[in-house]
Design a protein around this motif. Structure first.
Motif, short mmCIF file in Angstrom:
data_model
loop_
_atom_site.label_atom_id
_atom_site.label_comp_id
_atom_site.label_asym_id
_atom_site.label_seq_id
_atom_site.Cartn_x
_atom_site.Cartn_y
_atom_site.Cartn_z
N MET A 60 14.18 -55.45 -96.03
CA MET A 60 13.47 -55.48 -94.77
C MET A 60 12.87 -54.12 -94.45
O MET A 60 11.75 -54.05 -93.96
CB MET A 60 14.39 -55.95 -93.65
N VAL A 61 13.58 -53.03 -94.74
CA VAL A 61 13.07 -51.70 -94.41
C VAL A 61 11.76 -51.43 -95.13
O VAL A 61 10.83 -50.88 -94.54
CB VAL A 61 14.11 -50.60 -94.72
N SER A 62 11.65 -51.83 -96.39
CA SER A 62 10.40 -51.57 -97.12
C SER A 62 9.24 -52.31 -96.47
O SER A 62 8.12 -51.79 -96.42
CB SER A 62 10.54 -51.93 -98.59
N ASN A 63 9.49 -53.50 -95.95
CA ASN A 63 8.43 -54.25 -95.26
C ASN A 63 8.03 -53.55 -93.96
O ASN A 63 6.85 -53.44 -93.66
CB ASN A 63 8.87 -55.68 -94.98
N ILE A 64 9.00 -53.08 -93.23
CA ILE A 64 8.70 -52.35 -91.98
C ILE A 64 7.92 -51.09 -92.31
O ILE A 64 6.95 -50.75 -91.62
CB ILE A 64 9.99 -52.03 -91.20
N LYS A 65 8.30 -50.39 -93.37
CA LYS A 65 7.58 -49.18 -93.77
C LYS A 65 6.12 -49.51 -94.09
O LYS A 65 5.21 -48.77 -93.70
CB LYS A 65 8.24 -48.53 -94.99
N GLU A 66 5.89 -50.63 -94.77
CA GLU A 66 4.52 -51.03 -95.09
C GLU A 66 3.71 -51.31 -93.83
O GLU A 66 2.56 -50.90 -93.71
CB GLU A 66 4.52 -52.25 -96.01
N TRP A 67 4.32 -52.03 -92.88
CA TRP A 67 3.63 -52.31 -91.62
C TRP A 67 3.32 -51.03 -90.86
O TRP A 67 2.22 -50.87 -90.32
CB TRP A 67 4.46 -53.26 -90.74
N GLY B 36 16.44 -45.65 -94.92
CA GLY B 36 17.58 -46.49 -95.26
C GLY B 36 18.92 -45.83 -94.95
O GLY B 36 19.97 -46.40 -95.23
N ALA B 37 18.89 -44.63 -94.36
CA ALA B 37 20.14 -43.94 -94.02
C ALA B 37 20.88 -44.65 -92.89
O ALA B 37 22.10 -44.54 -92.78
CB ALA B 37 19.85 -42.49 -93.63
N SER B 38 20.15 -45.35 -92.05
CA SER B 38 20.74 -46.19 -91.01
C SER B 38 19.84 -47.41 -90.84
O SER B 38 18.74 -47.45 -91.37
CB SER B 38 20.92 -45.42 -89.70
N GLU B 39 20.32 -48.39 -90.09
CA GLU B 39 19.59 -49.65 -89.96
C GLU B 39 18.95 -49.79 -88.59
O GLU B 39 19.46 -49.27 -87.60
CB GLU B 39 20.54 -50.83 -90.19
N PHE B 40 17.84 -50.50 -88.55
CA PHE B 40 17.22 -50.85 -87.27
C PHE B 40 18.10 -51.88 -86.59
O PHE B 40 18.59 -52.80 -87.23
CB PHE B 40 15.83 -51.47 -87.48
N ASN B 41 18.30 -51.74 -85.27
CA ASN B 41 18.98 -52.80 -84.55
C ASN B 41 17.92 -53.80 -84.08
O ASN B 41 16.71 -53.56 -84.23
CB ASN B 41 19.85 -52.26 -83.40
N LEU C 60 8.24 -60.83 -84.92
CA LEU C 60 9.34 -60.20 -85.64
C LEU C 60 9.48 -60.78 -87.04
O LEU C 60 9.69 -60.03 -88.00
CB LEU C 60 10.65 -60.36 -84.86
N SER C 61 9.34 -62.09 -87.19
CA SER C 61 9.46 -62.70 -88.52
C SER C 61 8.39 -62.17 -89.47
O SER C 61 8.64 -62.01 -90.67
CB SER C 61 9.38 -64.22 -88.42
N THR C 62 7.23 -61.87 -88.96
CA THR C 62 6.16 -61.31 -89.78
C THR C 62 6.46 -59.87 -90.17
O THR C 62 6.19 -59.45 -91.29
CB THR C 62 4.82 -61.41 -89.04
N LEU C 63 7.05 -59.12 -89.25
CA LEU C 63 7.40 -57.73 -89.53
C LEU C 63 8.37 -57.64 -90.71
O LEU C 63 8.37 -56.66 -91.45
CB LEU C 63 8.02 -57.08 -88.29
N CYS C 64 9.16 -58.67 -90.90
CA CYS C 64 10.15 -58.69 -91.99
C CYS C 64 9.55 -59.15 -93.31
O CYS C 64 10.25 -59.24 -94.31
CB CYS C 64 11.32 -59.58 -91.60
N THR C 65 8.25 -59.43 -93.32
CA THR C 65 7.54 -59.85 -94.53
C THR C 65 6.50 -58.79 -94.86
O THR C 65 5.83 -58.27 -93.96
CB THR C 65 6.82 -61.20 -94.29
N SER C 66 6.34 -58.48 -96.11
CA SER C 66 5.35 -57.49 -96.53
C SER C 66 3.95 -57.94 -96.12
O SER C 66 3.58 -59.10 -96.35
CB SER C 66 5.41 -57.29 -98.04
#
Length: 73
Positions: free
Chosen positions: A1-8, A40-45, A60-66
């Motif tokens: 999920m973090v990599s998808n958020i980074k892309e957005w 990735g050192a900590s997680e988004f709540n 939110l569901s889209t944010l979790c997708t690349s």
């Protein structure tokens, strides 16, 4: 999920000229906290993820997708 958020966020920053500092302030955290989550050192709540989705203008569901996966459909 973090990599998808980074892309957005990368796309959002390119489109708007915003910085990590700007994004962090907009969602109520420090730049250092945002960067720790992106590394990735900590997680988004959940509330942080919802705020990010709102900021970039996607559900939110889209944010979790690349965004690249979505553009290939």
């Amino acid at each position: 999920m973090v990599s998808n958020i980074k892309e957005w966020l990368t796309a959002y920053k390119a489109k708007t000229g915003k910085t990590n500092e700007d994004i962090a302030q907009a969602i109520g955290m420090t730049r250092r906290s945002l960067e720790a989550r992106l590394s990735g050192a900590s997680e988004f709540n959940l509330s942080e993820a919802v705020a990010l989705a709102k900021l970039v203008g996607v559900p939110l569901s889209t944010l979790c997708t690349s965004p690249f996966e979505l553009s290939n459909k």
